[in-house]
Scaffold this motif. Structure first.
Motif, PDB file in Angstrom:
ATOM      1  N   SER A 191       0.795  -1.232   0.000  1.00 40.01           N
ATOM      2  CA  SER A 191       0.000   0.000   0.000  1.00 40.01           C
ATOM      3  C   SER A 191       0.828   1.285   0.000  1.00 40.01           C
ATOM      4  O   SER A 191       0.330   2.335   0.328  1.00 40.01           O
ATOM      5  CB  SER A 191      -0.920   0.009   1.228  1.00 40.01           C
ATOM      6  N   GLY A 192       2.098   1.217  -0.384  1.00 42.50           N
ATOM      7  CA  GLY A 192       2.926   2.431  -0.330  1.00 42.50           C
ATOM      8  C   GLY A 192       2.536   3.483  -1.358  1.00 42.50           C
ATOM      9  O   GLY A 192       2.073   3.153  -2.449  1.00 42.50           O
ATOM     10  N   ASN A 193       2.724   4.754  -0.990  1.00 39.14           N
ATOM     11  CA  ASN A 193       2.491   5.848  -1.940  1.00 39.14           C
ATOM     12  C   ASN A 193       3.733   5.991  -2.817  1.00 39.14           C
ATOM     13  O   ASN A 193       4.823   6.249  -2.308  1.00 39.14           O
ATOM     14  CB  ASN A 193       2.239   7.143  -1.154  1.00 39.14           C
ATOM     15  N   PRO A 194       3.596   5.842  -4.131  1.00 39.10           N
ATOM     16  CA  PRO A 194       4.797   5.851  -4.987  1.00 39.10           C
ATOM     17  C   PRO A 194       5.565   7.173  -4.937  1.00 39.10           C
ATOM     18  O   PRO A 194       6.730   7.224  -5.330  1.00 39.10           O
ATOM     19  CB  PRO A 194       4.251   5.577  -6.391  1.00 39.10           C
ATOM     20  N   SER A 195       4.940   8.240  -4.439  1.00 39.89           N
ATOM     21  CA  SER A 195       5.657   9.527  -4.378  1.00 39.89           C
ATOM     22  C   SER A 195       6.493   9.660  -3.107  1.00 39.89           C
ATOM     23  O   SER A 195       7.275  10.604  -2.982  1.00 39.89           O
ATOM     24  CB  SER A 195       4.669  10.695  -4.422  1.00 39.89           C
ATOM     25  N   SER A 196       6.306   8.746  -2.141  1.00 38.61           N
ATOM     26  CA  SER A 196       7.066   8.862  -0.894  1.00 38.61           C
ATOM     27  C   SER A 196       8.533   8.488  -1.114  1.00 38.61           C
ATOM     28  O   SER A 196       8.867   7.790  -2.077  1.00 38.61           O
ATOM     29  CB  SER A 196       6.470   7.930   0.171  1.00 38.61           C
ATOM     30  N   ILE A 197       9.367   8.940  -0.183  1.00 36.65           N
ATOM     31  CA  ILE A 197      10.803   8.714  -0.340  1.00 36.65           C
ATOM     32  C   ILE A 197      11.227   7.415   0.366  1.00 36.65           C
ATOM     33  O   ILE A 197      12.151   6.747  -0.068  1.00 36.65           O
ATOM     34  CB  ILE A 197      11.601   9.895   0.289  1.00 36.65           C
ATOM     35  N   HIS A 198      10.490   7.059   1.433  1.00 35.81           N
ATOM     36  CA  HIS A 198      10.925   5.916   2.248  1.00 35.81           C
ATOM     37  C   HIS A 198      10.721   4.574   1.533  1.00 35.81           C
ATOM     38  O   HIS A 198      10.095   4.514   0.468  1.00 35.81           O
ATOM     39  CB  HIS A 198      10.193   5.929   3.599  1.00 35.81           C
ATOM     40  N   GLN A 199      11.210   3.528   2.199  1.00 39.07           N
ATOM     41  CA  GLN A 199      11.250   2.205   1.559  1.00 39.07           C
ATOM     42  C   GLN A 199       9.883   1.617   1.231  1.00 39.07           C
ATOM     43  O   GLN A 199       9.753   0.836   0.303  1.00 39.07           O
ATOM     44  CB  GLN A 199      11.981   1.228   2.483  1.00 39.07           C
ATOM     45  N   ASP A 200       8.842   2.030   2.023  1.00 44.53           N
ATOM     46  CA  ASP A 200       7.514   1.433   1.801  1.00 44.53           C
ATOM     47  C   ASP A 200       6.939   1.774   0.421  1.00 44.53           C
ATOM     48  O   ASP A 200       6.000   1.153  -0.036  1.00 44.53           O
ATOM     49  CB  ASP A 200       6.545   1.907   2.892  1.00 44.53           C
ATOM     50  N   SER A 201       7.496   2.800  -0.186  1.00 43.91           N
ATOM     51  CA  SER A 201       6.971   3.205  -1.499  1.00 43.91           C
ATOM     52  C   SER A 201       7.663   2.446  -2.633  1.00 43.91           C
ATOM     53  O   SER A 201       7.270   2.575  -3.790  1.00 43.91           O
ATOM     54  CB  SER A 201       7.208   4.697  -1.708  1.00 43.91           C
ATOM     55  N   ARG A 202       8.684   1.653  -2.232  1.00 47.31           N
ATOM     56  CA  ARG A 202       9.528   1.068  -3.285  1.00 47.31           C
ATOM     57  C   ARG A 202       8.744   0.159  -4.237  1.00 47.31           C
ATOM     58  O   ARG A 202       8.888   0.226  -5.450  1.00 47.31           O
ATOM     59  CB  ARG A 202      10.662   0.290  -2.630  1.00 47.31           C
ATOM     60  N   ILE A 203       7.865  -0.674  -3.650  1.00 49.89           N
ATOM     61  CA  ILE A 203       7.176  -1.657  -4.512  1.00 49.89           C
ATOM     62  C   ILE A 203       6.212  -0.962  -5.480  1.00 49.89           C
ATOM     63  O   ILE A 203       6.203  -1.252  -6.684  1.00 49.89           O
ATOM     64  CB  ILE A 203       6.423  -2.708  -3.662  1.00 49.89           C
ATOM     65  N   THR A 204       5.432  -0.021  -4.962  1.00 46.59           N
ATOM     66  CA  THR A 204       4.455   0.625  -5.864  1.00 46.59           C
ATOM     67  C   THR A 204       5.170   1.460  -6.927  1.00 46.59           C
ATOM     68  O   THR A 204       4.720   1.528  -8.072  1.00 46.59           O
ATOM     69  CB  THR A 204       3.447   1.487  -5.080  1.00 46.59           C
ATOM     70  N   LYS A 205       6.288   2.064  -6.541  1.00 43.93           N
ATOM     71  CA  LYS A 205       7.085   2.818  -7.529  1.00 43.93           C
ATOM     72  C   LYS A 205       7.556   1.867  -8.635  1.00 43.93           C
ATOM     73  O   LYS A 205       7.526   2.194  -9.814  1.00 43.93           O
ATOM     74  CB  LYS A 205       8.297   3.414  -6.811  1.00 43.93           C
ATOM     75  N   THR A 206       7.953   0.654  -8.222  1.00 38.08           N
ATOM     76  CA  THR A 206       8.409  -0.342  -9.206  1.00 38.08           C
ATOM     77  C   THR A 206       7.247  -0.745 -10.113  1.00 38.08           C
ATOM     78  O   THR A 206       7.410  -0.882 -11.328  1.00 38.08           O
ATOM     79  CB  THR A 206       8.970  -1.593  -8.482  1.00 38.08           C
ATOM     80  N   TRP A 207       6.063  -0.937  -9.520  1.00 33.79           N
ATOM     81  CA  TRP A 207       4.896  -1.294 -10.350  1.00 33.79           C
ATOM     82  C   TRP A 207       4.697  -0.261 -11.457  1.00 33.79           C
ATOM     83  O   TRP A 207       4.484  -0.587 -12.613  1.00 33.79           O
ATOM     84  CB  TRP A 207       3.617  -1.339  -9.501  1.00 33.79           C
ATOM     85  N   LEU A 208       4.740   1.006 -11.035  1.00 37.28           N
ATOM     86  CA  LEU A 208       4.515   2.086 -12.013  1.00 37.28           C
ATOM     87  C   LEU A 208       5.564   2.020 -13.131  1.00 37.28           C
ATOM     88  O   LEU A 208       5.230   2.100 -14.319  1.00 37.28           O
ATOM     89  CB  LEU A 208       4.633   3.448 -11.308  1.00 37.28           C
ATOM     90  N   ARG A 209       6.821   1.848 -12.703  1.00 35.58           N
ATOM     91  CA  ARG A 209       7.914   1.860 -13.686  1.00 35.58           C
ATOM     92  C   ARG A 209       7.789   0.664 -14.642  1.00 35.58           C
ATOM     93  O   ARG A 209       7.875   0.805 -15.855  1.00 35.58           O
ATOM     94  CB  ARG A 209       9.255   1.832 -12.954  1.00 35.58           C
ATOM     95  N   GLU A 210       7.499  -0.502 -14.056  1.00 38.19           N
ATOM     96  CA  GLU A 210       7.455  -1.705 -14.905  1.00 38.19           C
ATOM     97  C   GLU A 210       6.270  -1.682 -15.870  1.00 38.19           C
ATOM     98  O   GLU A 210       6.399  -2.042 -17.036  1.00 38.19           O
ATOM     99  CB  GLU A 210       7.399  -2.958 -14.024  1.00 38.19           C
ATOM    100  N   THR A 211       5.114  -1.266 -15.355  1.00 36.90           N
ATOM    101  CA  THR A 211       3.939  -1.220 -16.241  1.00 36.90           C
ATOM    102  C   THR A 211       4.161  -0.214 -17.368  1.00 36.90           C
ATOM    103  O   THR A 211       3.856  -0.480 -18.534  1.00 36.90           O
ATOM    104  CB  THR A 211       2.663  -0.837 -15.453  1.00 36.90           C
ATOM    105  N   ARG A 212       4.722   0.933 -17.006  1.00 39.64           N
ATOM    106  CA  ARG A 212       4.963   1.962 -18.031  1.00 39.64           C
ATOM    107  C   ARG A 212       5.913   1.419 -19.107  1.00 39.64           C
ATOM    108  O   ARG A 212       5.689   1.628 -20.303  1.00 39.64           O
ATOM    109  CB  ARG A 212       5.582   3.203 -17.358  1.00 39.64           C
TER     110      ARG A 212
END
Ligand SMILES: Cc1ncc(COP(=O)(O)O)c(C=O)c1O
Length: 404
Positions: free
Chosen positions: A38-59
């Motif tokens: 459930s991490g916010n992809p705009s956050s800097i901390h580690q919890d955002s890492r997975i959702t940020k990866t989802w965004l990058r991979e899907t794009r």
């Protein structure tokens, strides 16, 4: 599990895939894993890492499929947002020097209504006719294109009839006149085999394209817009700088992850597309043989593999739809957004069908998991229901005659 009419939900046969598709089994398998994150992809901390990866991979997967840069893709809430954003962006940038647009008359309401709104702001919209045969009027496009045209918008394929328009030819005409080209590509993915035609979307030479995840087995509320580098764009939603400040608001991370998960299936959907095509043709041939006074709209025009729009004379489409629903079949009388609306489909009227014909129309749209047994059962049931409704109509007419 039982639905309201007491039929078992497992027995239901879903033939309305142009309205929305069921979730891919791949999503069902991975759902509990996605749900934990459930991490916010705009956050800097580690919890955002997975959702940020989802965004990058899907794009990246989507960009690979379209053969474009990841920078040219914007995630949003769906194709209605995408279509509205594109038309408004072009208008904002071009209204002074190029106040005219050419828009096909059979577009989805998210294009038609936005264009009508722009008309109230002073835009001049030339509505491109589409004939009953499905043919779009290329001569009209040529005659109206000028240095005043900012945008040409023609969908890849129509959601009600399945007709596929010659997008490459139209974008060449548009660009020749210095206009931008948009295509609503919502009904393409998973229903049209780009690879078999040795095409990738980039080859249509578009400046804008719109997509919606719930039309190809991913979650609803997720869309993608392709905006070619340097094309005009104004953010419809202002916010925290997401999507390079082109669409504010925390991204729908689960929806975007679902999109990434189904892309592999979409890319490899040739066999499924061919099977839908076979079943659709078999279904139409048998319906035409077994049900009298029935025609397929735009039958001779290139169409999506899965779509069939029928006119069944002396039948009210809504009544037919409800009768089939009670028997466990989900079909449609036209666009999903107009269901419950007694007015006949504007798309069919625009194509020159009479009100009576449009009101007697039924759309059947097959999906990846549709089987021949389901199609056979549908044909049998359709025949039975049509015969019954026609006999009721006939006795009602007799009654009217007697009582006069
Ligand atoms: C051709 C077409 N364009 C746009 C849309 C709207 O898509 P969304 O539901 O993502 O807003 C639809 C949905 O029915 C459609 O069929």
């Amino acid at each position: 599990m039982q639905n309201h009419s007491g039929t078992s939900l497992q027995e239901r046969i879903y033939l309305d895939h142009n309205a929305t598709t069921p979730h891919s089994p791949v999503l069902k398998q991975r759902w509990s894993e996605l749900y934990e994150v459930s991490g916010n992809p705009s956050s800097i901390h580690q919890d955002s890492r997975i959702t940020k990866t989802w965004l990058r991979e899907t794009r990246q997967k989507f960009a690979d499929y379209l053969n474009c840069s990841t920078l040219e893709l914007i995630f949003n809430s769906g194709a209605s947002e995408g279509n509205s954003s594109i038309l408004k962006s072009v208008w904002n940038f071009k209204k002074d020097s190029k106040p005219e647009m050419l828009i096909s008359s059979v577009e989805h309401p998210s294009v038609i209504k936005t264009a009508e709104y722009l008309e109230t702001m002073g835009a001049i919209i030339h509505w491109i006719p589409v004939a009953r045969s499905g043919q779009i009027d290329l001569a009209f496009i040529k005659s109206k294109l000028s240095e005043k045209t900012s945008l040409v918008s023609v969908m890849f394929a129509n959601n009600e009839t399945g007709t596929i328009f010659p997008i490459k030819e139209i974008s060449t005409l548009a660009h020749g006149a210095g206009a931008l080209m948009h295509s609503d590509c919502v009904q393409m993915l998973g229903k049209y085999d780009l690879q078999a035609h040795e095409l990738r979307l980039k080859e249509f030479d578009l400046d804008y394209a719109t997509f919606s995840a719930h039309k190809f087995y991913a979650l609803s509320g997720t869309g993608v817009v392709y905006v070619k580098k340097n094309s005009p764009w104004v953010s419809l939603v202002h916010g925290g700088g997401q999507e390079r400040s082109r669409r504010g608001g925390t991204e729908n991370v689960l929806g975007i992850a679902s999109l990434g998960l189904v892309m592999e299936e979409v890319k490899n959907s040739s066999v499924k597309v061919n099977e839908m095509f076979r079943l659709r043709n078999l279904m139409e041939a048998q319906i035409l043989k077994e049900i009298s006074r029935c025609t397929v709209t735009a039958a001779e025009y290139p169409r999506l593999s899965n779509t069939s729009s029928l006119v069944i004379q002396d039948i009210d489409g809504e009544t037919l739809l409800m009768s089939l629903d009670l028997k466990g079949f989900a079909v449609s009388t036209g666009a999903a957004c107009s269901s419950g609306n007694p007015e006949p489909s504007p798309v069919l009227l625009m194509m020159g069908l009479s009100r009576a014909e449009a009101q007697s129309s039924l759309r059947i749209s097959l999906g990846w998991s549709t089987t021949e047994a389901q199609v056979q059962l549908f044909i049998l049931t359709l025949k039975e229901v049509v015969e019954k409704l026609r006999s009721i109509n006939l006795s009602a007419k007799d009654y009217e005659n007697v009582s006069r």
